[in-house]
Motif scaffolding. Structure first.
Motif, PDB file in Angstrom:
ATOM      1  N   THR A  67       0.852  -1.189   0.000  1.00 16.95           N
ATOM      2  CA  THR A  67       0.000   0.000   0.000  1.00 16.95           C
ATOM      3  C   THR A  67       0.887   1.238   0.000  1.00 16.95           C
ATOM      4  N   ASP A  68       0.872   1.959  -1.111  1.00 13.15           N
ATOM      5  CA  ASP A  68       1.684   3.177  -1.178  1.00 13.15           C
ATOM      6  C   ASP A  68       0.873   4.377  -1.644  1.00 13.15           C
ATOM      7  N   ILE A  83       1.456   8.214   3.595  1.00 14.02           N
ATOM      8  CA  ILE A  83       2.744   8.403   2.922  1.00 14.02           C
ATOM      9  C   ILE A  83       2.907   9.846   2.471  1.00 14.02           C
ATOM     10  N   GLY A  84       1.829  10.429   1.955  1.00 16.94           N
ATOM     11  CA  GLY A  84       1.890  11.825   1.532  1.00 16.94           C
ATOM     12  C   GLY A  84       2.234  12.761   2.680  1.00 16.94           C
ATOM     13  N   LYS A  85       1.675  12.494   3.855  1.00 17.02           N
ATOM     14  CA  LYS A  85       1.961  13.323   5.022  1.00 17.02           C
ATOM     15  C   LYS A  85       3.446  13.258   5.387  1.00 17.02           C
ATOM     16  N   LYS A  86       3.998  12.046   5.402  1.00 17.72           N
ATOM     17  CA  LYS A  86       5.410  11.901   5.745  1.00 17.72           C
ATOM     18  C   LYS A  86       6.295  12.575   4.706  1.00 17.72           C
ATOM     19  N   ALA A  87       5.904  12.444   3.428  1.00 18.90           N
ATOM     20  CA  ALA A  87       6.675  13.096   2.368  1.00 18.90           C
ATOM     21  C   ALA A  87       6.651  14.610   2.524  1.00 18.90           C
ATOM     22  N   ARG A  88       5.497  15.172   2.885  1.00 18.34           N
ATOM     23  CA  ARG A  88       5.377  16.618   3.071  1.00 18.34           C
ATOM     24  C   ARG A  88       6.236  17.086   4.242  1.00 18.34           C
ATOM     25  N   LEU A  89       6.183  16.359   5.349  1.00 16.23           N
ATOM     26  CA  LEU A  89       6.935  16.752   6.541  1.00 16.23           C
ATOM     27  C   LEU A  89       8.440  16.663   6.324  1.00 16.23           C
ATOM     28  N   GLU A  90       8.878  15.673   5.545  1.00 17.93           N
ATOM     29  CA  GLU A  90      10.312  15.462   5.344  1.00 17.93           C
ATOM     30  C   GLU A  90      10.816  16.080   4.044  1.00 17.93           C
ATOM     31  N   GLU A  91       9.896  16.756   3.303  1.00 14.79           N
ATOM     32  CA  GLU A  91      10.235  17.420   2.054  1.00 14.79           C
ATOM     33  C   GLU A  91      10.899  16.452   1.072  1.00 14.79           C
ATOM     34  N   PRO A  94       6.981  11.300  -2.409  1.00 16.17           N
ATOM     35  CA  PRO A  94       6.333  10.147  -1.769  1.00 16.17           C
ATOM     36  C   PRO A  94       7.004   8.821  -2.097  1.00 16.17           C
ATOM     37  N   MET A  95       7.452   8.651  -3.337  1.00 14.25           N
ATOM     38  CA  MET A  95       8.080   7.381  -3.704  1.00 14.25           C
ATOM     39  C   MET A  95       9.462   7.220  -3.082  1.00 14.25           C
ATOM     40  N   GLU A  96      10.082   8.315  -2.658  1.00 15.64           N
ATOM     41  CA  GLU A  96      11.312   8.188  -1.875  1.00 15.64           C
ATOM     42  C   GLU A  96      11.013   7.567  -0.521  1.00 15.64           C
ATOM     43  N   PRO A 201      -6.174  20.643  -2.885  1.00 15.03           N
ATOM     44  CA  PRO A 201      -5.039  21.325  -3.538  1.00 15.03           C
ATOM     45  C   PRO A 201      -3.681  20.909  -2.989  1.00 15.03           C
ATOM     46  N   GLU A 202      -3.618  20.613  -1.683  1.00 13.13           N
ATOM     47  CA  GLU A 202      -2.321  20.288  -1.076  1.00 13.13           C
ATOM     48  C   GLU A 202      -1.955  18.806  -1.189  1.00 13.13           C
ATOM     49  N   HIS A 203      -2.859  17.990  -1.701  1.00 10.59           N
ATOM     50  CA  HIS A 203      -2.605  16.551  -1.779  1.00 10.59           C
ATOM     51  C   HIS A 203      -1.549  16.258  -2.844  1.00 10.59           C
ATOM     52  N   ILE A 204      -0.482  15.553  -2.480  1.00  4.78           N
ATOM     53  CA  ILE A 204       0.656  15.366  -3.383  1.00  4.78           C
ATOM     54  C   ILE A 204       0.373  14.312  -4.446  1.00  4.78           C
ATOM     55  N   MET A 205      -0.091  13.134  -4.029  1.00  3.55           N
ATOM     56  CA  MET A 205      -0.282  12.025  -4.972  1.00  3.55           C
ATOM     57  C   MET A 205      -1.673  12.112  -5.591  1.00  3.55           C
ATOM     58  N   ARG A 206      -1.724  12.239  -6.910  1.00  5.30           N
ATOM     59  CA  ARG A 206      -2.994  12.407  -7.604  1.00  5.30           C
ATOM     60  C   ARG A 206      -2.878  11.905  -9.030  1.00  5.30           C
ATOM     61  N   TRP A 207      -4.000  11.436  -9.557  1.00 15.70           N
ATOM     62  CA  TRP A 207      -4.061  10.898 -10.913  1.00 15.70           C
ATOM     63  C   TRP A 207      -5.329  11.408 -11.589  1.00 15.70           C
ATOM     64  N   PRO A 208      -5.292  11.558 -12.921  1.00 14.65           N
ATOM     65  CA  PRO A 208      -6.511  11.951 -13.642  1.00 14.65           C
ATOM     66  C   PRO A 208      -7.497  10.783 -13.695  1.00 14.65           C
ATOM     67  N   SER A 209      -8.779  11.114 -13.653  1.00 10.77           N
ATOM     68  CA  SER A 209      -9.831  10.097 -13.742  1.00 10.77           C
ATOM     69  C   SER A 209     -11.057  10.729 -14.398  1.00 10.77           C
ATOM     70  N   PRO A 210     -12.069   9.926 -14.738  1.00  5.15           N
ATOM     71  CA  PRO A 210     -13.284  10.507 -15.317  1.00  5.15           C
ATOM     72  C   PRO A 210     -14.041  11.431 -14.370  1.00  5.15           C
ATOM     73  N   TRP A 211     -13.725  11.390 -13.075  1.00  6.29           N
ATOM     74  CA  TRP A 211     -14.511  12.149 -12.090  1.00  6.29           C
ATOM     75  C   TRP A 211     -13.758  13.346 -11.531  1.00  6.29           C
ATOM     76  N   SER A 212     -12.444  13.230 -11.415  1.00  7.56           N
ATOM     77  CA  SER A 212     -11.638  14.331 -10.877  1.00  7.56           C
ATOM     78  C   SER A 212     -10.184  13.915 -10.910  1.00  7.56           C
ATOM     79  N   GLU A 213      -9.326  14.858 -10.634  1.00  5.51           N
ATOM     80  CA  GLU A 213      -7.925  14.516 -10.367  1.00  5.51           C
ATOM     81  C   GLU A 213      -7.880  14.122  -8.896  1.00  5.51           C
ATOM     82  N   GLY A 214      -7.523  12.892  -8.637  1.00  7.41           N
ATOM     83  CA  GLY A 214      -7.596  12.420  -7.260  1.00  7.41           C
ATOM     84  C   GLY A 214      -6.819  11.138  -7.062  1.00  7.41           C
ATOM     85  N   PHE A 215      -7.325  10.268  -6.170  1.00  6.41           N
ATOM     86  CA  PHE A 215      -6.591   9.051  -5.820  1.00  6.41           C
ATOM     87  C   PHE A 215      -7.598   7.977  -5.380  1.00  6.41           C
TER      88      PHE A 215
END
Length: 487
Positions: A67-68, A83-91, A94-96, A201-215
């Motif tokens: 789960t990533d 994972i996004g929260k940890k990536a934001r805090l550690e700058e 996310p994949m790092e 707006p602040e969410h780092i990991m996002r993908w395009p979809s038929p409904w929105s850019e999201g996850f």
């Protein structure tokens, strides 16, 4: 439903599994921190199942997901992605974060002698499959779009099927006791769960979809990936007991809603590891990482415990029972493991008689019966301890064994201790090279024996003195020598 309760106690020996390929799916970790003892339990429990299925001659496709993305802080539909929260805090990217902790997870699993799965898919690598699944659920009428997000309609699904079939929960109770959630007004019911979330707006990991850019929602990944790699219906789905609700309940609903049938034939759940009766976990802040265990650096630990001691500690309790952490229990596991390994090392040196004197075959049969009875590893260990008692009695001259007895004992330990339980002597050094290490010590002691025979007392004494200074206990016997490492 438990596979071994339904099959093995009737002695049907896996006949209801799906030949020739057994599909096994196990929920893997969310990789945003170091693995802890609670992560080791499902890994080891299902490693034993994987080993036993293969030992029984089955071809097994073992899928363990990573789960990533999509796992929010409260395991539901609010808060930040872990994972996004940890990536934001550690700058960091996310994949790092994912790669760093996944590398450490794999290292810990290697030390615990957990076999790698056949396939280890990542949620982030299967977003397309998850979008397709959401589209299928919308077409089936059991999902709805709201403000760019998509939710599963639990109440509508329950009217046609049964939401709560695995956990035994009642939807009326859930509807009545649910609380209103901030920011969740877009849901029709508070018990509806997210299939796709529109990214803030602040969410780092996002993908395009038929409904929105999201996850994708957390519950979606296992349904999508198990279908991709194991088909619409597969044999065994495993995970921790804490996943029964809501995660696995949601998986069942998604499967039935999208295909018209349940995808899993048998569910298996390991119980929790507790500290003072409370579940060990990151969310409660009471966890002990595996690295802490191996190095003895946590304040609750009185010493370091090797990976093999940790594995033994987990296997000495049934996988469906709770297991409470204590230093006393781990120290007892350390002594128990060494007792079995010392007995195993002694087999080749046992004196033999001409006649078979012990019924070792019955011990082997009892071990198989225990494995067939819901993977009862504590009972297997009790039979191995009985075998160790026989070995020790022979070493002490209190019992005679035939050559056939020796071969049966070696086979018993090779199959159940080493192959199926996955235990070995690496607890002595913290790695898997003990066999080579042991052979080197035997070579030195054989050189010492030759020196004694040649009356080269200086060389003989030097080898013994040096090995003793390195922490070895050496004992001469009528058949040669015995040795072990001191504590």
């Amino acid at each position: 439903m438990n596979i071994y309760n339904t099959l093995h106690r009737k002695k049907e020996k896996f006949q209801a599994l799906h030949p020739p390929l057994v599909g096994l799916y196990v929920c893997g970790p969310t990789v945003y921190g170091d693995a802890h003892l609670g992560h080791a339990r499902p890994a080891i429990s299902f490693d034993v199942l994987f080993r036993y299925l293969k030992h029984q001659g089955y071809k097994v496709r073992y899928v363990r997901n990573i789960t990533d993305v999509g796992h929010l802080e409260n395991d539901a539909d609010e808060g930040e992605d872990k994972i996004g929260k940890k990536a934001r805090l550690e700058e960091l990217e996310p994949m790092e974060i994912v790669q760093f902790y996944l590398n450490r997870y794999h290292q810990a699993m290697d030390l615990l002698n957990v076999l790698p799965p056949s396939i280890e898919p990542h949620a982030s690598g299967h977003v397309i499959e998850q979008i397709v699944l959401v589209e299928d659920l919308l077409k089936s009428g059991y999902a709805y779009e709201s403000a760019g997000s998509v939710y599963f309609d639990v109440e509508k699904y329950n009217a046609d099927h049964h939401y709560g079939i695995l956990s035994g929960r009642n939807i009326e109770d859930m509807l009545g006791s649910g609380r209103s959630l901030d920011g969740q007004a877009e849901k029709r019911n508070n018990i509806d769960f997210a299939l796709w979330k529109k990214a803030s707006p602040e969410h780092i990991m996002r993908w395009p979809s038929p409904w929105s850019e999201g996850f994708p929602g957390w519950h979606l990944e296992c349904t999508a990936m198990s279908k991709k790699y194991l088909g619409e219906c597969f044999d065994i789905h495993g995970g921790g007991m804490d996943l029964v609700f809501p995660h696995h309940e949601c998986e069942i609903a998604q499967s039935v809603a999208s295909t018209g049938k349940e995808s899993v034939r048998y569910w298996m759940h390991n119980n929790m590891i507790t500290i003072n009766g409370q579940k060990m976990g990151k969310s409660l802040g009471n966890f002990i990482t595996l690295q802490d265990f191996f190095e003895g650096t946590h304040e609750l630990l009185t010493q370091a415990y090797s990976p093999m001691c940790t594995r033994f500690f987990i296997l000495q309790a049934h996988y469906r029972s709770t297991l409470d952490f204590s230093n006393e229990a781990l120290q007892a596991s350390e002594k128990g493991l060494e007792r079995l390994m010392e007995a195993y090392r002694s087999i080749d040196k046992l004196p033999t008689s001409l006649e078979q004197t012990q019924d070792i075959a019955s011990l082997k049969s009892k071990c198989y019966d225990a494995m067939d009875d819901d993977l009862n590893t504590p009972i297997v260990l009790s039979h191995l301890f009985e075998a160790a008692r026989i070995i020790n009695s022979s070493v002490a001259g209190q019992m005679q064994l035939s050559q056939e007895n020796k071969e049966e004992l070696k086979d018993l330990f090779d199959i159940f201790l080493l192959e199926l339980l996955g235990l070995n002597d690496s607890h002595k050094r913290g790695d898997a090279s003990y066999e080579s290490f042991s052979k080197a010590v035997d070579m030195l002691l054989n050189m010492r024996m030759e020196a004694k025979e040649n009356k080269d007392w200086a060389t003989s004494d030097k080898i013994r003195k040096e090995l003793t200074s390195f922490g070895f206990e050496i004992k001469d016997s009528k058949d040669g020598f015995e040795w072990k490492l001191s504590k």
